[in-house]
Design a protein around this motif. Structure first.
Motif, PDB file in Angstrom:
ATOM      1  N   UNK A  27       0.816  -1.215   0.000  1.00 30.54           N
ATOM      2  CA  UNK A  27       0.000   0.000   0.000  1.00 30.54           C
ATOM      3  C   UNK A  27       0.848   1.262   0.000  1.00 30.54           C
ATOM      4  N   UNK A  28       2.070   1.178   0.571  1.00 29.49           N
ATOM      5  CA  UNK A  28       2.918   2.357   0.657  1.00 29.49           C
ATOM      6  C   UNK A  28       3.851   2.513  -0.539  1.00 29.49           C
ATOM      7  N   UNK A  29       3.601   1.750  -1.583  1.00 23.92           N
ATOM      8  CA  UNK A  29       4.393   1.888  -2.815  1.00 23.92           C
ATOM      9  C   UNK A  29       4.336   3.352  -3.269  1.00 23.92           C
ATOM     10  N   UNK A  30       5.481   3.972  -3.582  1.00 25.30           N
ATOM     11  CA  UNK A  30       5.471   5.390  -3.959  1.00 25.30           C
ATOM     12  C   UNK A  30       4.534   5.732  -5.117  1.00 25.30           C
ATOM     13  N   UNK A  31       4.409   4.836  -6.098  1.00 22.48           N
ATOM     14  CA  UNK A  31       3.521   5.126  -7.228  1.00 22.48           C
ATOM     15  C   UNK A  31       2.064   5.040  -6.780  1.00 22.48           C
ATOM     16  N   UNK A  32       1.763   4.131  -5.852  1.00 18.46           N
ATOM     17  CA  UNK A  32       0.411   4.077  -5.279  1.00 18.46           C
ATOM     18  C   UNK A  32       0.120   5.356  -4.502  1.00 18.46           C
ATOM     19  N   UNK A  75      11.390  13.170  -3.621  1.00 19.93           N
ATOM     20  CA  UNK A  75      12.678  12.509  -3.884  1.00 19.93           C
ATOM     21  C   UNK A  75      13.855  13.471  -3.896  1.00 19.93           C
ATOM     22  N   UNK A  76      13.623  14.742  -4.274  1.00 22.29           N
ATOM     23  CA  UNK A  76      14.709  15.728  -4.203  1.00 22.29           C
ATOM     24  C   UNK A  76      15.171  15.882  -2.756  1.00 22.29           C
ATOM     25  N   UNK A  77      14.219  16.056  -1.850  1.00 23.64           N
ATOM     26  CA  UNK A  77      14.553  16.236  -0.445  1.00 23.64           C
ATOM     27  C   UNK A  77      15.245  15.002   0.132  1.00 23.64           C
ATOM     28  N   UNK A  78      14.732  13.819  -0.211  1.00 27.97           N
ATOM     29  CA  UNK A  78      15.305  12.580   0.325  1.00 27.97           C
ATOM     30  C   UNK A  78      16.730  12.380  -0.165  1.00 27.97           C
ATOM     31  N   UNK A  79      16.933  12.498  -1.480  1.00 23.06           N
ATOM     32  CA  UNK A  79      18.264  12.220  -2.041  1.00 23.06           C
ATOM     33  C   UNK A  79      19.281  13.271  -1.621  1.00 23.06           C
ATOM     34  N   UNK A  80      18.908  14.557  -1.669  1.00 18.98           N
ATOM     35  CA  UNK A  80      19.853  15.600  -1.263  1.00 18.98           C
ATOM     36  C   UNK A  80      20.248  15.449   0.202  1.00 18.98           C
ATOM     37  N   UNK A  81      19.254  15.180   1.054  1.00 17.68           N
ATOM     38  CA  UNK A  81      19.541  15.029   2.471  1.00 17.68           C
ATOM     39  C   UNK A  81      20.455  13.867   2.771  1.00 17.68           C
ATOM     40  N   UNK A  82      20.209  12.736   2.121  1.00 22.28           N
ATOM     41  CA  UNK A  82      21.000  11.544   2.417  1.00 22.28           C
ATOM     42  C   UNK A  82      22.371  11.568   1.750  1.00 22.28           C
ATOM     43  N   UNK A  92      22.377   4.316  -1.936  1.00 22.44           N
ATOM     44  CA  UNK A  92      21.453   3.277  -1.501  1.00 22.44           C
ATOM     45  C   UNK A  92      20.004   3.779  -1.541  1.00 22.44           C
ATOM     46  N   UNK A  93      19.786   5.000  -1.038  1.00 20.97           N
ATOM     47  CA  UNK A  93      18.436   5.563  -1.016  1.00 20.97           C
ATOM     48  C   UNK A  93      17.927   5.810  -2.430  1.00 20.97           C
ATOM     49  N   UNK A  94      18.791   6.355  -3.296  1.00 23.18           N
ATOM     50  CA  UNK A  94      18.357   6.637  -4.667  1.00 23.18           C
ATOM     51  C   UNK A  94      18.078   5.352  -5.440  1.00 23.18           C
ATOM     52  N   UNK A  95      18.870   4.316  -5.185  1.00 26.71           N
ATOM     53  CA  UNK A  95      18.632   3.047  -5.871  1.00 26.71           C
ATOM     54  C   UNK A  95      17.292   2.445  -5.453  1.00 26.71           C
ATOM     55  N   UNK A  96      16.926   2.571  -4.179  1.00 29.47           N
ATOM     56  CA  UNK A  96      15.639   2.056  -3.713  1.00 29.47           C
ATOM     57  C   UNK A  96      14.494   2.864  -4.320  1.00 29.47           C
ATOM     58  N   UNK A  97      14.652   4.189  -4.364  1.00 27.77           N
ATOM     59  CA  UNK A  97      13.631   5.031  -4.990  1.00 27.77           C
ATOM     60  C   UNK A  97      13.463   4.671  -6.464  1.00 27.77           C
ATOM     61  N   UNK A  98      14.569   4.488  -7.178  1.00 27.85           N
ATOM     62  CA  UNK A  98      14.495   4.140  -8.602  1.00 27.85           C
ATOM     63  C   UNK A  98      13.908   2.744  -8.806  1.00 27.85           C
ATOM     64  N   UNK A  99      14.199   1.850  -7.914  1.00 28.60           N
ATOM     65  CA  UNK A  99      13.668   0.485  -7.985  1.00 28.60           C
ATOM     66  C   UNK A  99      12.148   0.498  -8.112  1.00 28.60           C
TER      67      UNK A  99
END
Length: 333
Positions: A27-32, A75-82, A92-99
């Protein structure tokens, strides 16, 4: 670490994750979540605009702008922060987001489910399973109609679900990939030419056409190369193998045989590669839409064509990943 190196690692890891696990059904899939955002935004913005042609279109523009701001900013906030914490954590975070934006494995799983349903349970089961991956009405489809629907979905989503996300990830990492997925999701939800979305979905549909112009044509070219690689496979036994010239001829003739400027790009290559005729009339929400056919009717479609289409998709995806990683590797030299 160099941004090209980080992006190379992120795209490569995301591709590996997709091949191993496929698209998770959670249910928490980003596209959902983007889909939920679209529904919520539509619900509260529609009453703010007049029920006129221009009012509906203005509401649709508001939807597009608002959803894209949220879907891209996150995703901008997540990737820049990490990435600021450490390059490895950022990768690692960007690869999971892209996945979550890649759909090669899930497209294989869902289309082959149609094949297995037809093989083991028959036409009724095939109709039911294919209804989960296509937008058309499936209750009255013949077996040939079910097969064509599955093959067309594999062909179209080779671009929408695989090559386009890779293309945008290559250019702008996870934020741009999510920008694309938000546009694509809006088009799939509101980009219909019916009473409800005729004008409200105009902005989303036209933006989707725009962002897919290059990826759809790139996907078609990669799919031609994929066919050259796989046409000697045993799955093509008993089927007349089409030459590159044959596929190119069908592509050039039929690549615009669709209301969308992009959908027939990969469908025409798939039809030419398989030596079958796709598309034609289809029913949506009880209304028959008359569409041109794509490809030559050299032989009837058969169940094995679904597996052949999946092989084409997987090989096209592999070529897409290899191309993206090679481009990034050049910047590291």
């Amino acid at each position: 670490m160099n941004i090209a190196c980080c992006r190379l690692l992120a795209i490569a890891l995301a591709g590996i994750l997709d091949q191993i696990f496929g698209d998770p059904r959670v249910a928490w899939h980003p596209i959902c979540l983007i889909g939920n955002l679209i529904s919520w935004t539509e619900k509260w913005t529609r009453p703010l605009f007049p029920k006129t042609k221009s009012g509906e279109r203005a509401a649709g523009v508001y939807l597009v702008v608002f959803v894209l701001l949220i879907a891209t900013a996150a995703p901008v906030a997540i990737t820049l922060g990490l990435y600021r914490l450490h390059w490895f954590i950022g990768v690692l975070a960007e690869s999971i987001l892209l996945y979550f934006t890649f759909a090669a494995r899930s497209l294989e799983r869902e289309s082959m489910a149609v094949f297995r349903a037809l093989e083991s349970k028959g036409l009724t089961a095939g109709r039911q399973v294919v209804s989960m991956i296509v937008g058309r009405d499936t209750e009255e489809l013949t077996e040939a109609g079910v097969i064509k629907a599955a093959v067309e979905t594999v062909a179209e989503n080779t671009s929408d679900g695989v090559i386009a996300p890779i293309f945008y990830a290559l250019i702008g990492g996870a934020p741009l990939a999510y920008f694309y997925k938000a546009v694509n999701t809006m088009d799939s939800m509101v980009g219909y030419k019916n009473d409800r979305y005729q004008y409200y979905g105009t902005a989303a549909a036209r933006l989707d056409d725009l962002v897919n112009l290059i990826p759809a044509r790139l996907s078609a070219l990669l799919m031609m190369a994929a066919h050259a690689l796989v046409k000697r496979n045993r799955k093509w036994q008993g089927v007349q193998r089409q030459s590159f010239i044959d596929v190119w001829r069908i592509y050039r003739r039929d690549c615009h045989a669709h209301a969308s400027p992009n959908s027939a790009q990969t469908e025409s290559v798939m039809a030419g590669a398989l030596g079958v005729q796709l598309a034609g009339d289809a029913s949506y929400f009880g209304i028959v839409h008359h569409k041109p056919t794509i490809g030559d009717d050299l032989r009837p479609v058969e169940r094995a064509d679904i597996a052949r289409a999946v092989m084409m998709m997987k090989t096209t995806a592999m070529l897409g990943w290899m191309l993206a990683l090679s481009i990034l590797a050049v910047f590291l030299l």
